[in-house]
Design an enzyme around this catalytic site. Structure first.
Site, PDB file in Angstrom:
ATOM      1  N   PHE A   1      19.380  49.590 -13.269  1.00  0.00           N
ATOM      2  CA  PHE A   1      18.032  49.103 -13.071  1.00  0.00           C
ATOM      3  C   PHE A   1      17.753  47.785 -12.538  1.00  0.00           C
ATOM      4  CE2 PHE A   1      18.461  52.145 -16.656  1.00  0.00           C
ATOM      5  CZ  PHE A   1      17.542  53.057 -16.274  1.00  0.00           C
TER       6      PHE A   1
ATOM      7  N   GLY B   1      24.788  39.241 -14.161  1.00  0.00           N
ATOM      8  CA  GLY B   1      24.786  40.775 -14.548  1.00  0.00           C
ATOM      9  C   GLY B   1      24.285  41.579 -13.672  1.00  0.00           C
TER      10      GLY B   1
ATOM     11  N   VAL C   1      20.386  40.238 -13.277  1.00  0.00           N
ATOM     12  CA  VAL C   1      20.057  38.900 -13.765  1.00  0.00           C
ATOM     13  C   VAL C   1      20.925  37.794 -13.151  1.00  0.00           C
ATOM     14  CG1 VAL C   1      20.193  37.502 -16.017  1.00  0.00           C
ATOM     15  CG2 VAL C   1      19.826  39.853 -16.322  1.00  0.00           C
TER      16      VAL C   1
ATOM     17  N   GLY D   1      23.197  45.963 -13.275  1.00  0.00           N
ATOM     18  CA  GLY D   1      22.975  47.166 -13.803  1.00  0.00           C
ATOM     19  C   GLY D   1      22.249  48.263 -12.883  1.00  0.00           C
TER      20      GLY D   1
ATOM     21  N   LYS E   1      15.360  37.486 -14.234  1.00  0.00           N
ATOM     22  CA  LYS E   1      15.683  38.939 -14.422  1.00  0.00           C
ATOM     23  C   LYS E   1      14.879  39.593 -13.414  1.00  0.00           C
ATOM     24  CE  LYS E   1      15.893  42.057 -18.470  1.00  0.00           C
ATOM     25  NZ  LYS E   1      15.767  42.278 -20.179  1.00  0.00           N
TER      26      LYS E   1
ATOM     27  N   ASP F   1      15.318  46.621 -30.932  1.00  0.00           N
ATOM     28  CA  ASP F   1      16.686  46.604 -30.300  1.00  0.00           C
ATOM     29  C   ASP F   1      17.292  45.179 -30.868  1.00  0.00           C
ATOM     30  OD1 ASP F   1      18.981  47.884 -29.127  1.00  0.00           O
ATOM     31  OD2 ASP F   1      18.329  46.822 -27.137  1.00  0.00           O
TER      32      ASP F   1
END
Length: 336
Positions: A14, A10, A17, A12, A37, A132
């Site tokens: 920021f 994955g 992973v 993004g 990560k 969360d």
């Protein structure tokens, strides 16, 4: 620990992973038991927070394990890396999505809820709030174990209220979070209720057309998410205990573990939690927080926070441009 970065799962804005293979295991034919990560050092606060929280929660089988952290230089960039347990069966959100009729049986819901309550009880006992809880952050391992992941937004219980900052995923937010920035253990229980409702129906607990409407419905009045009629009487009562508006009266994780919906599940039929097949995307979604609004970006109301109403607070939150609230943000690219 010496490791080699594998396939990217994955990505993004920021960070990313990836699979991680211990170098001692070799690369060819290795079966990684970890993910890494990573993010640039300019935006690593959330990831460092996650590592620190996981270190304190070490030992709980319902919390994802952390194996350590390190820095690396890759493609001219300095990265901060955290090594985490690999949940090979993906997120509970994927299991729901790929299940028949896009929802789980009540027997499965009971099993997953019990594991989540054990994990939340442990988290709250150590003085933390996850902040969360959602199906995307509930992970499944090869042996059927349930793990709570993504502690980037986790915080110590009893800290200052968040004011006009919102922390978490809107459709899982509790009334007290929306109204006054209060986020204690009870907020995690509200979010658990939203997750259980979603497992039962295959759809979010709230139906809404825009974020402003959603926040007003959560924060103002007495409305709660619909308690789905297809759940048993015990299941509906369980959700009712999660969806008590007053956080002081909402049931705790310890209390809910003794609720008949959970404690009575051994008396009925049982099923294995082992996934029948991996989800189409085997990624373990240790995603970075979808968003955290910056308090400084919201104009303060001209009176002390304690004196303005929930409606005033909501207007302050929704009257300015906000980050992408969608669970399926285009900022993330899933690599299969």
């Amino acid at each position: 620990m010496d490791w080699v970065r594998g396939e990217t799962l994955g990505r993004g804005s920021f960070g990313k992973v990836s699979l991680a293979v211990p170098r001692s295991h070799g690369i060819a034919g290795a079966s990684p038991a970890m993910v890494v990560k990573s993010c640039g050092v300019s935006c690593f606060d959330s990831l460092m927070n996650e590592k620190a929280v996981l270190d304190e929660l070490r030992g709980c089988r319902e919390v994802i394990q952390c194996f350590g952290d390190c820095y690396s230089f890759e493609n001219g960039e300095k990265l901060y890396n955290v090594l985490l347990e690999f949940a090979s069966q993906g997120a509970l959100a994927d299991k729901v999505k790929n299940s028949e009729n896009r929802r789980l049986s009540e027997i499965e819901i009971r099993k997953y809820s019990k594991a989540l309550l054990r994990g939340l009880g442990y988290i709250h006992k150590f003085g933390y709030v996850h902040c969360d809880i959602k199906l995307q952050n509930i992970l499944l391992c090869e042996d059927g174990e349930v793990k709570i992941g993504d502690f980037g937004l986790a915080k110590k219980n009893g800290g200052e209220k968040l004011g006009c900052e919102l922390r978490g995923t809107p459709m899982y937010m509790s009334p007290e979070m929306v109204n006054g920035g209060e986020q204690g253990p009870a907020a995690d229980i509200w979010a658990l209720g939203c997750a259980v409702a979603e497992m039962a129906t295959g759809a979010p607990a709230w139906k809404y057309s825009d974020v402003a409407e959603l926040l007003m419905r959560i924060g103002v009045g007495e409305e709660i998410p619909e308690i789905h009629g297809k759940l048993s009487v015990d299941g509906q009562d369980f959700l009712g205990k999660c969806f008590i508006k007053d956080p002081r009266k909402r049931w705790t994780a310890e209390m809910l573990l003794n609720h008949p919906f959970i404690s009575g599940e051994e008396n009925g039929a049982t099923v294995s939690l082992e996934a029948s097949a991996p989800s189409p995307s085997p990624r373990c979604p240790f995603d970075f927080p979808d968003w955290v609004s910056e308090s400084s970006s919201i104009t303060s109301l001209p009176r002390p926070e304690s004196e303005y109403s929930p409606a005033d607070r909501l207007r302050g939150i929704v009257s300015h441009q906000s980050p992408n609230w969608s669970q399926d943000s285009d900022e993330w690219v899933n690599v299969r």
